[in-house]
Each structure stands twice: as structure tokens, then as C-alpha cells.
Design an enzyme around this catalytic site. Structure first.
Site, PDB file in Angstrom:
ATOM      1  N   THR A  13       4.243   6.745   4.997  1.00 40.90           N
ATOM      2  CA  THR A  13       3.869   6.567   6.400  1.00 40.90           C
ATOM      3  C   THR A  13       3.322   7.845   7.027  1.00 40.90           C
ATOM      4  O   THR A  13       2.403   7.792   7.855  1.00 40.90           O
ATOM      5  CB  THR A  13       5.110   6.095   7.204  1.00 40.90           C
ATOM      6  OG1 THR A  13       5.485   4.814   6.713  1.00 40.90           O
ATOM      7  CG2 THR A  13       4.834   6.005   8.685  1.00 40.90           C
ATOM      8  N   ASP A  56       1.539   3.754  -0.645  1.00 41.15           N
ATOM      9  CA  ASP A  56       2.726   3.265   0.056  1.00 41.15           C
ATOM     10  C   ASP A  56       3.813   3.305  -1.007  1.00 41.15           C
ATOM     11  O   ASP A  56       3.674   2.696  -2.079  1.00 41.15           O
ATOM     12  CB  ASP A  56       2.493   1.831   0.543  1.00 41.15           C
ATOM     13  CG  ASP A  56       3.672   1.327   1.370  1.00 41.15           C
ATOM     14  OD1 ASP A  56       4.827   1.521   0.934  1.00 41.15           O
ATOM     15  OD2 ASP A  56       3.449   0.732   2.430  1.00 41.15           O
ATOM     16  N   SER A  57       4.898   4.012  -0.736  1.00 42.48           N
ATOM     17  CA  SER A  57       5.865   4.261  -1.812  1.00 42.48           C
ATOM     18  C   SER A  57       6.597   2.994  -2.244  1.00 42.48           C
ATOM     19  O   SER A  57       7.324   3.015  -3.236  1.00 42.48           O
ATOM     20  CB  SER A  57       6.852   5.357  -1.425  1.00 42.48           C
ATOM     21  OG  SER A  57       7.873   4.866  -0.592  1.00 42.48           O
TER      22      SER A  57
HETATM   23  N1  ASP Z   1       6.288   1.879   3.295  1.00 40.02           N
HETATM   24  C1  ASP Z   1       6.289   3.292   3.631  1.00 40.02           C
HETATM   25  C2  ASP Z   1       6.425   4.053   2.326  1.00 40.02           C
HETATM   26  O1  ASP Z   1       7.487   4.081   1.784  1.00 40.02           O
HETATM   27  C3  ASP Z   1       7.400   3.604   4.539  1.00 40.02           C
HETATM   28  C4  ASP Z   1       7.521   5.050   4.956  1.00 40.02           C
HETATM   29  O2  ASP Z   1       6.941   5.957   4.435  1.00 40.02           O
HETATM   30  O3  ASP Z   1       8.297   5.284   5.934  1.00 40.02           O
HETATM   31  O4  ASP Z   1       5.459   4.585   1.826  1.00 40.02           O
END
Ligand code: ASP
Length: 334
Positions: A13, A56-57
Site C-alpha cells: 500500500t 500487492d503483497s
Molecule cells: N494489500 C496490501 C499489501 O499487502 C496491503 C498493505 O500493504 O497494507 O500489499
């Protein structure tokens, strides 16, 4: 030790922007970040490296742990410490894996990210990154940590415990390594000392480890369906309470015993966030000890999973993996 800090951007994010489908990694994030930090005085000198495809992790694969570790190890001697920008969804999984791959680290690796993108109002990105930079530039230790919100936590003790709070991570079975307010209060006695490098470069098979959550109604057939995969070599069983499973369910223990007998390393991790597995506190857990299931003590799920993956990728003998799994390797269990 001297030199700048390396910031490695892997995605998350922190480096995303809005799209019609929701947040996505944004092009040109590195330039935006450099501009934002250019005017800030008092930060250590740093270089920024971006992976070619920030993700996106939620899309993270175990192979990316090897990529991230290799990026750090290739530059290890040129930097006094490392900051890894990472998505929060799997940050604790990656921090755990890196801790087992970078054992005996002699400088800090700090993962951080954000709940709100850098380019959005009220983002937590800059405060997280600035403090992570200061910690990576000043700590002399061998920790792979997560700095997020107000705390530095040991990576392999951490879990994402809030999807909305700026303090998104907690460390239910270990104290924080630092609490950050106006002052940065480091608990120096808790920090893993710098060690003698014993780095691993595992080649992961993504199918080698699975997680099975025990639930009312879990059947032997469901266990068989999961453990019959010949690629499966490790199973994290998420049991009830002190390490219990329903031993009145016909064939459930036998199904697990068959998996253990064919060489699958089965480990027992409690579903409770806090407290250890005490296999044998109840008869429902003692059966697991009898068939050779290894208790995961008070490891997080993320840590037990990553430890099993790294051990299976670096050791062929299940008996050796079982022994090493039960041994504290880098502060991952009490
Ligand atoms: N979906 C995002 C990720 O893990 C969530 C974040 O970074 O807060 O890349």
C-alpha cells in the site's frame, strides 16, 4: 560500521495509488518518495532500490523471499542497515522468512509499509519510513524487525492484527523491541546481538508446506485430501488451545500418523494468539505427541510456516527438520 542505509521497495500500500479497481502499485513511486524525503533533515543517508515489479503483497510467493534476501545479501557490505518496504498483508510472513534466511545477521533489517498510501492524505507512510530509516541507521543488532505505528517488533514474533489501525502489528508472545513516541525507547536488552553470518539461499517449492486449521467437524478425509499431495513435506496444524484436536473423530489421528510416516513434518501451533502449545496437557493433545507431531511452542503461525519452509528447502531429512524446528534459531520462540 558506517555507510548509508539501503531502502528496498517490494510493493504494498505504501507505494500504491487509486485505480478503478482499488489500490494498485503506482508507477514512479521511487521518484515521489525521493522528493518527499529530500527536504527532511536528520535522516541517515540512504539509497533506494525498487524491485522491477512491486506487488500487492497478497500475491507474495515463497520464491520472493529468496529474491528479497538476495537483493539484501548482494549489497550487504555496502550498507549499515536495511529497510524493506513491503505490503502489510504478508509482512509478518516475509519478516519471519528473512529471519531464518539471514541468521547471524550483523546489521538490522527493518520491514515497514503503510496502511494508507504515501500519495493519499493522512498517510502513515512517511512516519513509518522515517523511523524505520533512523532505526536501521542507528541500531547495532542482528534483528529482522517490523517497525509499524509506534513499535519495533521482532519480525518472527509479529502478526498483522488490525486491518484498519495504524498500529497494525502486534507481538503477542514477546515484548516490543522499541516503543516510539516523542522519544525512541529502545529495549536494548531484548535486541538479538549482531552475529556471525550464516545466510541461506533456499529454493522454495510453494507446495511443500500447507496450513490446516482444526475446526468442529474436521474429518480424516479432509486431512487425507490435503496430505495426499506428494509435494507436501510440511504441515502446520492450527490446533485448539494448548494444542488439542478432536481425538474422538474416527481416523483423524490415523490420517495424521500416515502423513508423518511418509515423511511429512507435522507441527502443532495453537489457534490462540497468546500462549504456547503444551502437547499432552490434555489427552486430546497427547495423541499428537505419540505420532511424532512437533509442538510449535509459542511461535506465530507466520513464523512456524516460514521456519518449516526454510528448513525443508535446506534439509532433506525429516528427522533433522523436526529437531531444528523444535530448536530456537533466531528468537522466534520463548
Ligand atoms: N494489500 C496490501 C499489501 O499487502 C496491503 C498493505 O500493504 O497494507 O500489499
Amino acid at each position: 560500521m558506517s555507510g548509508p542505509v539501503l531502502v528496498l521497495h517490494t510493493g504494498g500500500t505504501i507505494g500504491m495509488a487509486r485505480s478503478p479497481d482499488g489500490y494498485r502499485p503506482m508507477p514512479g513511486f521511487g521518484a515521489v518518495l525521493r522528493r518527499q524525503l529530500a527536504g527532511v533533515s536528520g535522516l541517515p543517508a540512504f539509497d533506494l532500490v525498487e524491485l522491477p515489479q512491486p506487488i500487492d503483497s497478497a500475491n507474495l510467493q515463497p520464491a520472493q523471499w529468496t529474491t528479497i534476501a538476495a537483493e539484501l545479501v548482494a549489497r550487504w557490505d555496502d550498507y549499515r542497515g536495511f529497510v524493506v518496504l513491503h505490503g502489510t498483508d504478508t509482512m509478518a510472513w516475509t519478516a519471519s522468512a528473512l529471519s531464518f534466511m539471514l541468521r547471524g545477521a550483523d546489521r538490522p533489517v527493518i520491514l515497514t509499509g503503510a496502511q494508507v498510501p504515501l500519495v493519499e492524505p493522512r498517510s502513515d507512510a512517511l512516519t513509518n519510513l522515517q523511523t524505520a530509516l533512523l532505526l536501521a541507521g542507528s541500531l547495532r543488532c542482528g534483528e529482522v524487525g517490523i517497525f509499524f505505528g509506534r513499535r519495533l517488533l521482532r519480525g518472527n514474533r509479529s502478526t498483522k492484527s488490525s486491518s484498519i489501525a495504524f498500529d497494525a502489528f502486534s507481538s503477542p508472545n514477546a515484548p516490543a523491541l522499541a516503543e516510539v513516541g516523542i522519544e525512541v525507547g529502545i529495549d536494548a536488552g531484548q535486541l538479538l546481538p549482531a552475529g556471525a553470518r550464516d545466510f541461506a539461499r533456499p529454493v522454495f517449492d510453494p507446495r511443500a508446506v500447507a496450513v490446516l486449521t482444526v475446526h468442529p467437524g474436521l474429518s480424516a478425509r479432509q486431512v487425507d485430501a490435503l496430505t495426499d499431495d506428494p509435494a507436501l513435506r510440511g504441515l502446520v496444524l492450527c490446533s485448539y488451545g494448548a494444542g488439542n484436536l478432536p481425538d474422538a473423530e474416527p481416523g483423524l489421528i490415523d490420517a495424521l500418523a500416515r502423513a508423518v510416516a511418509r515423511g511429512v513434518v507435522v507441527v502443532n501451533r495453537t489457534q490462540c494468539a497468546h500462549g504456547p502449545v503444551v502437547q499432552g496437557a490434555y489427552a486430546t493433545g497427547a495423541a499428537l505427541a505419540r505420532i511424532g507431531v512437533v509442538p510449535a511452542a509459542d511461535m506465530t503461525l507466520e513464523s512456524a510456516f516460514a521456519k518449516l519452509h526454510v528448513l525443508l528447502a535446506t534439509h532433506a531429512d525429516p528427522a533433522r527438520v523436526r529437531t531444528l524446528f523444535a530448536t530456537a534459531l533466531c528468537g522466534e520462540m520463548s
